[in-house]
Scaffold this motif. Structure first.
Motif, mmCIF file in Angstrom:
data_model
loop_
_atom_site.group_PDB
_atom_site.id
_atom_site.type_symbol
_atom_site.label_atom_id
_atom_site.label_comp_id
_atom_site.label_asym_id
_atom_site.label_seq_id
_atom_site.Cartn_x
_atom_site.Cartn_y
_atom_site.Cartn_z
ATOM 1 N N HIS A 101 0.852 -1.183 0.000
ATOM 2 C CA HIS A 101 0.000 0.000 0.000
ATOM 3 C C HIS A 101 0.890 1.234 0.000
ATOM 4 N N GLY A 102 0.545 2.226 -0.812
ATOM 5 C CA GLY A 102 1.346 3.446 -0.851
ATOM 6 C C GLY A 102 2.784 3.137 -1.200
ATOM 7 N N GLY A 103 3.708 3.590 -0.341
ATOM 8 C CA GLY A 103 5.126 3.334 -0.576
ATOM 9 C C GLY A 103 5.616 2.025 0.007
ATOM 10 N N PHE A 104 4.729 1.256 0.654
ATOM 11 C CA PHE A 104 5.137 -0.013 1.265
ATOM 12 C C PHE A 104 5.151 -1.106 0.206
ATOM 13 N N ARG A 105 6.342 -1.661 -0.019
ATOM 14 C CA ARG A 105 6.526 -2.697 -1.027
ATOM 15 C C ARG A 105 7.418 -3.806 -0.489
ATOM 16 N N TYR A 106 7.177 -5.012 -1.000
ATOM 17 C CA TYR A 106 8.066 -6.135 -0.687
ATOM 18 C C TYR A 106 9.202 -6.180 -1.694
ATOM 19 N N GLU A 107 10.360 -6.614 -1.232
ATOM 20 C CA GLU A 107 11.498 -6.791 -2.123
ATOM 21 C C GLU A 107 11.183 -7.991 -3.023
ATOM 22 N N PRO A 151 16.510 -0.453 12.381
ATOM 23 C CA PRO A 151 16.516 0.493 13.508
ATOM 24 C C PRO A 151 17.873 1.091 13.841
ATOM 25 N N ARG A 152 18.918 0.272 13.845
ATOM 26 C CA ARG A 152 20.243 0.826 14.160
ATOM 27 C C ARG A 152 20.671 1.828 13.093
ATOM 28 N N SER A 153 20.351 1.549 11.849
ATOM 29 C CA SER A 153 20.728 2.458 10.760
ATOM 30 C C SER A 153 19.984 3.786 10.873
ATOM 31 N N VAL A 154 18.709 3.743 11.248
ATOM 32 C CA VAL A 154 17.930 4.982 11.392
ATOM 33 C C VAL A 154 18.556 5.862 12.468
ATOM 34 N N ALA A 391 8.185 1.147 23.045
ATOM 35 C CA ALA A 391 8.854 1.644 21.842
ATOM 36 C C ALA A 391 10.178 0.927 21.603
ATOM 37 N N ASN A 392 10.506 0.749 20.341
ATOM 38 C CA ASN A 392 11.841 0.291 19.964
ATOM 39 C C ASN A 392 12.824 1.386 20.394
ATOM 40 N N PRO A 393 13.795 1.086 21.266
ATOM 41 C CA PRO A 393 14.654 2.155 21.790
ATOM 42 C C PRO A 393 15.451 2.875 20.710
ATOM 43 N N TYR A 394 15.853 2.175 19.666
ATOM 44 C CA TYR A 394 16.610 2.813 18.583
ATOM 45 C C TYR A 394 15.732 3.842 17.865
ATOM 46 N N LEU A 395 14.483 3.483 17.606
ATOM 47 C CA LEU A 395 13.601 4.386 16.867
ATOM 48 C C LEU A 395 13.107 5.524 17.737
ATOM 49 N N ALA A 396 12.849 5.263 19.018
ATOM 50 C CA ALA A 396 12.418 6.337 19.911
ATOM 51 C C ALA A 396 13.516 7.383 20.066
ATOM 52 N N LEU A 397 14.761 6.933 20.247
ATOM 53 C CA LEU A 397 15.877 7.872 20.365
ATOM 54 C C LEU A 397 16.095 8.623 19.058
ATOM 55 N N LEU A 450 15.201 10.908 8.512
ATOM 56 C CA LEU A 450 14.918 9.507 8.847
ATOM 57 C C LEU A 450 15.007 8.579 7.638
ATOM 58 N N SER A 451 14.888 9.114 6.446
ATOM 59 C CA SER A 451 14.873 8.434 5.138
ATOM 60 C C SER A 451 13.447 8.061 4.753
ATOM 61 N N GLY A 452 13.117 8.356 3.503
ATOM 62 C CA GLY A 452 11.793 8.037 2.977
ATOM 63 C C GLY A 452 11.536 6.549 2.939
ATOM 64 N N GLU A 453 12.584 5.768 2.697
ATOM 65 C CA GLU A 453 12.429 4.312 2.638
ATOM 66 C C GLU A 453 11.973 3.761 3.987
ATOM 67 N N PHE A 454 12.565 4.285 5.071
ATOM 68 C CA PHE A 454 12.140 3.843 6.399
ATOM 69 C C PHE A 454 10.695 4.238 6.660
#
Length: 485
Positions: A101-107, A151-154, A391-397, A450-454
């Protein structure tokens, strides 16, 4: 280097230890720290000294759940290639795979993503009966570059923006959680466990020494497990809810602190299970009781000078301090879905439940979303009180620091500080998951940080989780609609 001696304090408790795990007879670990090595040679020495047989190579998915592979130590140190399918980052917390849906796609090929161990996170798994180690891995593509939606990359992407300015963020998370009686029936409400007194603990026990002592043996195991992993707790208290505890971590580098929260959640759950109870980080596990937060204290340090960027030389607040607050006020509503990621999270964000539902800020004002604790200029910081402990701590931070960065970048001025109660009147935040998600997608400034892909991937997962939730009929509906409509 000598093993790091650590001393942990709680209300009525002090624990000391060198953090040593199990080891082979005759092999000393006194020169090896309990967590983290610098290279593969030191990794082999770490594993050999402790007689490690297996190692868990793990990485957080979008929910913060540990995913990965276990292998014999001999394979880990022989440069074995580790890979996971890309679909791992496209399923919901319930294991479902949402429609595109929208920008959400499977590889299309569901191709492999490579796990790259971060040896600074290597430590033991002290609750395992056999000598076992664990290491957190980064996720890279076939080109060797970090996968932008992990998450770590974000978080690393946001930290790199500060680094380009010559700054280093410093954070200190505070994590609340509940101990609850074990149950295998999700239709039953959760209840507090039985403590050492033989009775379930009741609410209203904030900072209670007796409340902490009800779970002495479990808490002792939490400390022992943490010492063995080289994890440092600053303080531990009993919170307002029944069997609700809070652990405060010492301030430090955001990526390292996210790694510690990732390890801590796992550690606390394992310690609880050992003692016949569950530990839950749900934002709102019990109706009528306070929710569980993950407050985040944030400051910035100049990399060259080491000074606090939030303070001028004369000790007064800097323009960056106020712009950071302004950014929090302007952009946090658009990133709230990263700090409150589930339908249940918004049950915590309600008035009169010891949780801010505003975007106000103030000095030592716990009714505001952004509190400025009393401190010396060198420790001036901003506490974000909105994130929940689910919350995922990586994403919350990443979300919280991204908002502050955008405030500085765009020189956003804050409102006047609030001196009175801020939690009365209108609610300034999205009231539900879909509303929060729409704000994330509609804020263009967040795409660059944050990046559009994320954002596309995260939005697809959250919509899928909401649709799964909507399939469930609640007790409220059965009670009030069954015979009345």
């Amino acid at each position: 280097m000598p093993a790091k001696k650590s001393t942990f304090k709680t209300a009525g408790k002090t624990h000391s230890g060198t953090g040593r795990a199990g080891k082979k007879p005759g092999m000393s670990t006194s020169l090896i720290p309990p967590r983290g090595v610098s290279d593969w040679k030191d990794a082999a020495r770490f594993l050999r000294a402790r007689g490690i047989e297996d190692i868990e190579c793990i990485t957080p998915d979008l929910a913060g759940v540990p995913r990965g592979k276990m292998m014999p130590t001999s394979k880990f140190t022989s440069n074995t290639s580790l890979a996971l399918p890309s679909a791992l980052y496209r399923h919901t917390i319930s294991g479902d795979y949402p429609d595109e849906h929208g920008g959400f796609r499977y590889e299309p090929r569901d191709s492999d993503l490579k796990l790259v161990p971060d040896l600074s996170t290597l430590t033991t798994v002290p609750w395992e009966s056999d000598p076992t180690a664990q290491v957190i891995c980064d996720v890279v593509g076939s080109d060797g570059e970090d996968v932008p939606y992990t998450p770590r990359s974000v978080l690393k992407r946001v930290l790199s923006l500060y680094e380009k300015r010559g700054w280093r963020p410093v954070v200190a998370p505070e994590i609340e959680f509940y101990l609850v009686a074990q149950t295998d029936d999700p239709d039953l409400p959760l209840s507090p466990p039985i403590g050492r007194s033989g009775r379930p603990i009741v609410a209203g026990q904030a900072y209670s020494i007796a409340g902490i002592n009800e779970f002495d043996e479990l808490i002792d195991d939490i400390y022992h497990f943490c010492e063995a992993q080289g994890l440092e707790i600053d303080t531990l208290i009993h919170e307002e809810g029944p069997a609700q505890l809070e652990i405060n971590l010492r301030h430090g580098d955001p990526l390292e602190l996210a790694d510690q929260v990732f390890y801590f959640k796992r550690t606390i759950r394992e310690a609880a299970i050992k003692h016949g109870t569950f530990a839950t980080f749900m934002a709102k596990p019990m109706q009528g009781q306070p929710g569980s937060a993950m407050h985040i204290h944030q400051s910035l340090v100049d990399i060259e000078t080491g000074r606090n960027v939030f303070s001028l030389e004369n000790g007064e607040p800097s323009p960056e301090f106020f712009h950071f607050i302004g950014g929090m006020q302007k952009y946090v509503p658009s990133t709230l879905v990263m700090m409150a990621p589930y339908v249940n999270s918004y049950r915590r964000l309600t008035p009169d439940m010891a949780c801010p539902v505003n975007t106000a800020w103030g000095y030592d004002n716990r009714t505001t979303a952004f509190r400025i604790p009393v401190s010396d200029p060198v420790a001036r910081r901003v506490e974000n009180r909105l994130p929940s402990s689910d919350a995922n701590p990586y994403l919350a931070l990443a979300a919280s620091l991204a908002c502050g960065y955008l405030g500085i970048e765009n020189q956003v001025d804050p409102s006047a500080p609030t001196a009175d109660t801020a939690n009365e009147g209108d609610i300034d935040l999205p009231r539900g998951l879909l509303e929060a998600l729409a704000l994330l997608e509609d804020e263009p400034a967040l795409t660059s940080v944050l990046s559009g892909e994320f954002i596309d991937l995260y939005a697809g997962i959250k919509r899928g989780e909401f649709e799964t939730f909507m399939e469930v009929i609640s007790p409220w509906e059965r009670e009030f609609l069954l015979l009345h409509v």
